[in-house]
Scaffold this motif. Sequence first.
Motif, PDB file in Angstrom:
ATOM      1  N   PRO A  51       0.799  -1.236   0.000  1.00  0.00           N
ATOM      2  CA  PRO A  51       0.000   0.000   0.000  1.00  0.00           C
ATOM      3  C   PRO A  51       0.832   1.286   0.000  1.00  0.00           C
ATOM      4  O   PRO A  51       0.299   2.362  -0.266  1.00  0.00           O
ATOM      5  N   LEU A  52       2.101   1.200   0.292  1.00  0.00           N
ATOM      6  CA  LEU A  52       2.911   2.408   0.457  1.00  0.00           C
ATOM      7  C   LEU A  52       2.934   3.323  -0.779  1.00  0.00           C
ATOM      8  O   LEU A  52       2.773   4.534  -0.635  1.00  0.00           O
ATOM      9  N   PRO A  53       3.138   2.803  -1.990  1.00  0.00           N
ATOM     10  CA  PRO A  53       3.142   3.720  -3.143  1.00  0.00           C
ATOM     11  C   PRO A  53       1.815   4.469  -3.298  1.00  0.00           C
ATOM     12  O   PRO A  53       1.808   5.651  -3.645  1.00  0.00           O
ATOM     13  N   ALA A  54       0.705   3.819  -3.009  1.00  0.00           N
ATOM     14  CA  ALA A  54      -0.593   4.479  -3.155  1.00  0.00           C
ATOM     15  C   ALA A  54      -0.818   5.523  -2.063  1.00  0.00           C
ATOM     16  O   ALA A  54      -1.504   6.520  -2.279  1.00  0.00           O
ATOM     17  N   LEU A  55      -0.235   5.311  -0.906  1.00  0.00           N
ATOM     18  CA  LEU A  55      -0.428   6.227   0.218  1.00  0.00           C
ATOM     19  C   LEU A  55       0.580   7.373   0.236  1.00  0.00           C
ATOM     20  O   LEU A  55       0.379   8.359   0.941  1.00  0.00           O
ATOM     21  N   ALA A  56       1.639   7.230  -0.530  1.00  0.00           N
ATOM     22  CA  ALA A  56       2.729   8.216  -0.491  1.00  0.00           C
ATOM     23  C   ALA A  56       2.366   9.472  -1.274  1.00  0.00           C
ATOM     24  O   ALA A  56       1.545   9.439  -2.186  1.00  0.00           O
ATOM     25  N   PRO A  57       3.024  10.563  -0.919  1.00  0.00           N
ATOM     26  CA  PRO A  57       2.857  11.774  -1.729  1.00  0.00           C
ATOM     27  C   PRO A  57       3.328  11.502  -3.165  1.00  0.00           C
ATOM     28  O   PRO A  57       4.197  10.654  -3.392  1.00  0.00           O
ATOM     29  N   GLU A  58       2.762  12.225  -4.093  1.00  0.00           N
ATOM     30  CA  GLU A  58       3.061  12.026  -5.523  1.00  0.00           C
ATOM     31  C   GLU A  58       4.563  12.013  -5.813  1.00  0.00           C
ATOM     32  O   GLU A  58       5.041  11.224  -6.618  1.00  0.00           O
ATOM     33  N   SER A  59       5.314  12.866  -5.137  1.00  0.00           N
ATOM     34  CA  SER A  59       6.752  12.973  -5.402  1.00  0.00           C
ATOM     35  C   SER A  59       7.535  11.719  -5.009  1.00  0.00           C
ATOM     36  O   SER A  59       8.635  11.494  -5.484  1.00  0.00           O
ATOM     37  N   LEU A  60       6.973  10.889  -4.144  1.00  0.00           N
ATOM     38  CA  LEU A  60       7.671   9.674  -3.698  1.00  0.00           C
ATOM     39  C   LEU A  60       7.157   8.392  -4.346  1.00  0.00           C
ATOM     40  O   LEU A  60       7.757   7.334  -4.184  1.00  0.00           O
ATOM     41  N   ARG A  61       6.061   8.459  -5.052  1.00  0.00           N
ATOM     42  CA  ARG A  61       5.432   7.231  -5.587  1.00  0.00           C
ATOM     43  C   ARG A  61       6.354   6.440  -6.505  1.00  0.00           C
ATOM     44  O   ARG A  61       6.454   5.226  -6.394  1.00  0.00           O
ATOM     45  N   LEU A  62       7.009   7.111  -7.417  1.00  0.00           N
ATOM     46  CA  LEU A  62       7.892   6.404  -8.361  1.00  0.00           C
ATOM     47  C   LEU A  62       9.026   5.698  -7.609  1.00  0.00           C
ATOM     48  O   LEU A  62       9.364   4.555  -7.920  1.00  0.00           O
ATOM     49  N   VAL A  97       9.745  -1.299  -3.792  1.00  0.00           N
ATOM     50  CA  VAL A  97       8.992  -2.494  -3.379  1.00  0.00           C
ATOM     51  C   VAL A  97       9.591  -3.775  -3.980  1.00  0.00           C
ATOM     52  O   VAL A  97       9.880  -4.722  -3.252  1.00  0.00           O
ATOM     53  N   PRO A  98       9.826  -3.860  -5.303  1.00  0.00           N
ATOM     54  CA  PRO A  98      10.435  -5.088  -5.829  1.00  0.00           C
ATOM     55  C   PRO A  98      11.878  -5.291  -5.365  1.00  0.00           C
ATOM     56  O   PRO A  98      12.324  -6.423  -5.157  1.00  0.00           O
ATOM     57  N   MET A  99      12.611  -4.185  -5.179  1.00  0.00           N
ATOM     58  CA  MET A  99      13.985  -4.326  -4.671  1.00  0.00           C
ATOM     59  C   MET A  99      13.965  -4.900  -3.251  1.00  0.00           C
ATOM     60  O   MET A  99      14.772  -5.765  -2.909  1.00  0.00           O
ATOM     61  N   GLY A 100      13.053  -4.409  -2.442  1.00  0.00           N
ATOM     62  CA  GLY A 100      12.903  -4.925  -1.088  1.00  0.00           C
ATOM     63  C   GLY A 100      12.503  -6.388  -1.090  1.00  0.00           C
ATOM     64  O   GLY A 100      13.004  -7.188  -0.299  1.00  0.00           O
TER      65      GLY A 100
END
Length: 181
Positions: free
Chosen positions: A28-39, A45-48
């Motif tokens: 859920p983190l990319p969807a919850l993050a501010p636009e500047s951090l989504r990419l 996520v896949p690296m983790g």
Amino acid sequence: MNETNHRFQLSPLIRGTLITVYLALVLPLPALAPESLRLWLLAAVPMGLLIVLAMLSEQVTVTNSGITVGHPSWCSWLLRRGWSLNWTEMKALVPVGTSQGGKVFYITTHDQSQRLLPQRLEHFDRFLDLIQSQSSLRTTGVGRLTPPWTYQLLAFLAALMLVGELSVAFAVQQGLIIVPS
């Protein structure tokens, strides 16, 4: 004498549970993050996940000579920990209580060094049988670190989290839930 290799990996129940927990926590983190951090988060996520898979790929090899604990070549350059002992180096199995009430075991050598006995392996009983048959160590009383029900419960809860997160994401996509921007 022919060298016989027996390879043991982390229990699939434990591996699957920990991967599911990781996914439930970070998807859920990319969807919850501010636009500047989504990419950045979409890349992280896949690296983790790759790092989690590497950490969960530890394997134990039992041969006529001894035990080797380490990681496969695809990730051993990243995770350099591991150890190897010959049967003749092993002196005793020493139990140590954990803060959660469990018990871990250390293989003590004749020079008083210690190596943590892997206790989360698939086919753990077979692993213990090999240790007892190849060494002077007695494995009576050695058990798994945690009972399987603890990982089963954690897997169920993590799967429930994933279902909830996917349901919310689907509802947002269908317009059933409006997210303020």
